[in-house]
Design a protein around this motif. Sequence first.
Motif, PDB file in Angstrom:
ATOM      1  N   HIS A 112       0.857  -1.181   0.000  1.00 44.72           N
ATOM      2  CA  HIS A 112       0.000   0.000   0.000  1.00 44.72           C
ATOM      3  C   HIS A 112       0.898   1.238   0.000  1.00 44.72           C
ATOM      4  O   HIS A 112       1.909   1.278   0.699  1.00 44.72           O
ATOM      5  N   PRO A 113       0.536   2.275  -0.748  1.00 40.86           N
ATOM      6  CA  PRO A 113       1.331   3.502  -0.727  1.00 40.86           C
ATOM      7  C   PRO A 113       1.132   4.245   0.587  1.00 40.86           C
ATOM      8  O   PRO A 113       0.001   4.417   1.046  1.00 40.86           O
ATOM      9  N   PRO A 137       5.828  -5.421   8.641  1.00 45.32           N
ATOM     10  CA  PRO A 137       7.183  -5.203   8.133  1.00 45.32           C
ATOM     11  C   PRO A 137       7.387  -3.731   7.764  1.00 45.32           C
ATOM     12  O   PRO A 137       6.420  -2.996   7.531  1.00 45.32           O
ATOM     13  N   GLU A 138       8.636  -3.326   7.669  1.00 42.36           N
ATOM     14  CA  GLU A 138       8.947  -1.955   7.280  1.00 42.36           C
ATOM     15  C   GLU A 138       8.325  -1.658   5.920  1.00 42.36           C
ATOM     16  O   GLU A 138       8.493  -2.417   4.974  1.00 42.36           O
ATOM     17  N   PRO A 139       7.580  -0.553   5.804  1.00 40.19           N
ATOM     18  CA  PRO A 139       6.947  -0.217   4.528  1.00 40.19           C
ATOM     19  C   PRO A 139       7.986   0.048   3.433  1.00 40.19           C
ATOM     20  O   PRO A 139       9.063   0.564   3.702  1.00 40.19           O
ATOM     21  N   THR A 140       7.620  -0.317   2.218  1.00 43.82           N
ATOM     22  CA  THR A 140       8.540  -0.126   1.087  1.00 43.82           C
ATOM     23  C   THR A 140       7.989   0.825   0.038  1.00 43.82           C
ATOM     24  O   THR A 140       8.740   1.310  -0.797  1.00 43.82           O
ATOM     25  N   THR A 141       6.691   1.099   0.056  1.00 43.57           N
ATOM     26  CA  THR A 141       6.096   1.958  -0.961  1.00 43.57           C
ATOM     27  C   THR A 141       5.759   3.303  -0.336  1.00 43.57           C
ATOM     28  O   THR A 141       4.661   3.509   0.184  1.00 43.57           O
ATOM     29  N   LEU A 142       6.728   4.229  -0.378  1.00 43.42           N
ATOM     30  CA  LEU A 142       6.528   5.554   0.190  1.00 43.42           C
ATOM     31  C   LEU A 142       6.287   6.554  -0.933  1.00 43.42           C
ATOM     32  O   LEU A 142       6.960   6.521  -1.965  1.00 43.42           O
ATOM     33  N   VAL A 143       5.303   7.417  -0.737  1.00 43.09           N
ATOM     34  CA  VAL A 143       4.931   8.419  -1.734  1.00 43.09           C
ATOM     35  C   VAL A 143       4.944   9.793  -1.071  1.00 43.09           C
ATOM     36  O   VAL A 143       4.884   9.892   0.152  1.00 43.09           O
ATOM     37  N   PRO A 144       4.992  10.867  -1.872  1.00 41.98           N
ATOM     38  CA  PRO A 144       4.933  12.215  -1.279  1.00 41.98           C
ATOM     39  C   PRO A 144       3.573  12.480  -0.638  1.00 41.98           C
ATOM     40  O   PRO A 144       2.563  11.897  -1.022  1.00 41.98           O
ATOM     41  N   LEU A 145       3.566  13.378   0.303  1.00 41.03           N
ATOM     42  CA  LEU A 145       2.337  13.730   1.021  1.00 41.03           C
ATOM     43  C   LEU A 145       1.535  14.744   0.193  1.00 41.03           C
ATOM     44  O   LEU A 145       1.468  15.906   0.505  1.00 41.03           O
TER      45      LEU A 145
END
Length: 155
Positions: A53-54, A138-146
Amino acid sequence: MTTTVNRPLTVTARITTTDADADGSAPTTPDTYTVTVYMNTHPDNFGGYQPGHPLAAATHPDGTPLRLVFHASTRIHDHEAAASATFSVGNRVHADDHGQTWPDDIRSVSVGDVIKITTPDHWTVHLQLDPVGFTPVPEPTTLVPLTDPRVTHRD
């Protein structure tokens, strides 16, 4: 009679450091829980967080990461107590231990969001907000801008 004694010169000074941590945040003391909230921007975020999930890290208006700080105490004694305190701040009920409140232009912390907690002994834990309580993820991998409108508005 007087005797001459040669002593080395000494200087006593208080040195106050303002060095930032590697990520640019203010240095923390060993007795703190440092928290970052990742807002789930997936259309089904209230169904809970799923890997992939983003997620968008909550930030200050200038784009710097919003870090909440809680001092270890009888009230904040483990990562789940820090997560509960984060939920309270993220829903505009309280401030963190440095007086920081939740920004008006970011929605409240809700089910499906992920809380990253660094404990006083430097362990990092990621917890998903559940309808009641928290679940390690688990540590998130899908990071997006706010920038997602589901996040950058007040409830």
